[in-house]
Design an enzyme around this catalytic site. Sequence first.
Site, mmCIF file in Angstrom:
data_model
loop_
_atom_site.group_PDB
_atom_site.id
_atom_site.type_symbol
_atom_site.label_atom_id
_atom_site.label_comp_id
_atom_site.label_asym_id
_atom_site.label_seq_id
_atom_site.Cartn_x
_atom_site.Cartn_y
_atom_site.Cartn_z
ATOM 1 N N MET A 78 84.765 56.522 49.002
ATOM 2 C CA MET A 78 85.154 56.642 50.408
ATOM 3 C C MET A 78 86.593 57.143 50.557
ATOM 4 S SD MET A 78 83.405 53.189 51.957
ATOM 5 C CE MET A 78 83.773 53.590 53.679
ATOM 6 N N HIS A 79 86.942 57.498 51.782
ATOM 7 C CA HIS A 79 88.322 57.745 52.238
ATOM 8 C C HIS A 79 88.970 59.043 51.747
ATOM 9 C CE1 HIS A 79 87.846 53.556 53.229
ATOM 10 N NE2 HIS A 79 88.052 53.139 52.004
ATOM 11 N N ASP A 237 80.148 54.491 49.435
ATOM 12 C CA ASP A 237 79.623 53.831 48.228
ATOM 13 C C ASP A 237 79.262 52.366 48.444
ATOM 14 O OD1 ASP A 237 82.298 53.051 48.429
ATOM 15 O OD2 ASP A 237 82.875 53.826 46.471
#
Length: 489
Positions: A78-79, A237
């Site tokens: 992520m991110h 995830d």
Amino acid sequence: MLYIGVDLGTSAVKLLLMNETGKIEKIVSREYPLYFPKPGWSEQNPKDWWKQSLEGIRELTAECDKSQVAGISFGGQMHGLVILDENDEVIRPAILWNDGRTQKETDYLNEVIGKEKISACTANIAFAGFTAPKILWVKENEPENFKKIRKIMLPKDYLAYKLSGVHCCDMSDASGMLLFDVKNRCWSKEMLKICGITEEQMPKLFESYETVGTLKDELAEMLQIPNTCKIVAGAGDNAAAAVGTGTVGDGRCNISLGTSGTIFISSKEFGVDPNNALHAFAHADGNYHLMGCMLSAASCNKWWMDEIIGTKDYRKEQAAIDKLGENKVYFLPYLMGERSPHNNPNARGTFIGLTMDTTRADMTQAVLEGVAFAIRDSFEVAKSLGIKIERTKICGGGVKSPLWRKIIANVLNIKVDIIKAEEGPALGGAMLAAVANGEFASVEEAAEKIVEVVDTIEPEQELAAKYEAQYRKFAKIYPTVKDLFEEIV
């Protein structure tokens, strides 16, 4: 029919082939490099993801009836910030979730714009790992690259775009960007404005189980997979792993003991804890979840074993541990700073309580217990919101340790369920692809039919009571040394 789940991790992409009943037919994994151009920076080249994923799909489907491949979906780190120009070319390497360069931008969002306003817009506050601070960093430090941005994407969504030609993002992954209105499941116009970007630069939003498009003709020909193969949005995830462990619906819990550690609580109702100690995100099942994320979990044990003790025989080291709940040594597992619940990038790993009679086994035990105690920190926040959790699933590399599982069950004083196929985000991705193709009526139905619990660790009353006392001592350490971290970093 066959379904592919793609787990785009930090060190490798893992691809899983599942049939319509949920049976896993094959798994492959392909690594790619991670770059650290400056201390605290962490980057990858999206082209490496794409190359290895494409080769992975080829390897995964080499021996199956390719005409049966009906869907591909994703779980992904992520991110991370992926920015594309007007030709859909990658402008610069992706800035990853564990990159620490954005403290200035994070402080600006939390202190100048204000946590209250940020939380009102997104249900979360700024963390250094989130995407919005990364965009502000590029704007400030690489203005020439910022001007070129035509599309802002997350890592797994770059793969979905390359496969389908559609700029897409799912609700769960979007939740970790700090650009998304979680409650109303749309981009936050206010946050986009604060970051100096437009909605046109953002991908189209989908639920995790929705089809974004179909496989491009040229790729279908190259891979010998039908061009009717659905490309399905997928999930971040942790949300994808939650699908793979059956943590969907209302009031379910999953703990992940991977490189980082998470406690993930699914909910049908939107909710935010008043201190924003837990992330409030959209879930892959169309509902919501709360999540506490610690930056170093199983990686603490790996660091201790590989780098400090210098052994790969983890089992032998843990076999010497025989006094659970009685350790005089404590370990703060903040080797990369900490996110939940402290939100402090300056926090550091710390041993305390060492004496001349401290043993190697005591310190190994302290590392395992420190991670469990830190997970409980987030668990306590969830309990303060009135959420009652009596059992949890568990996944990740750390689950291989029966001792660690026992410690967690007793530190949290809840039942810990072990599932048969612990394949995390890749399995979750394949399940989402199956839902999109109508194999199951919902994500919850897919979880009920596919996820199988094979063992349960029950807490022991006496040991849980000992760990209750131990945790109360552990909980006092961080507040006591917090100011010192600011001085020594």
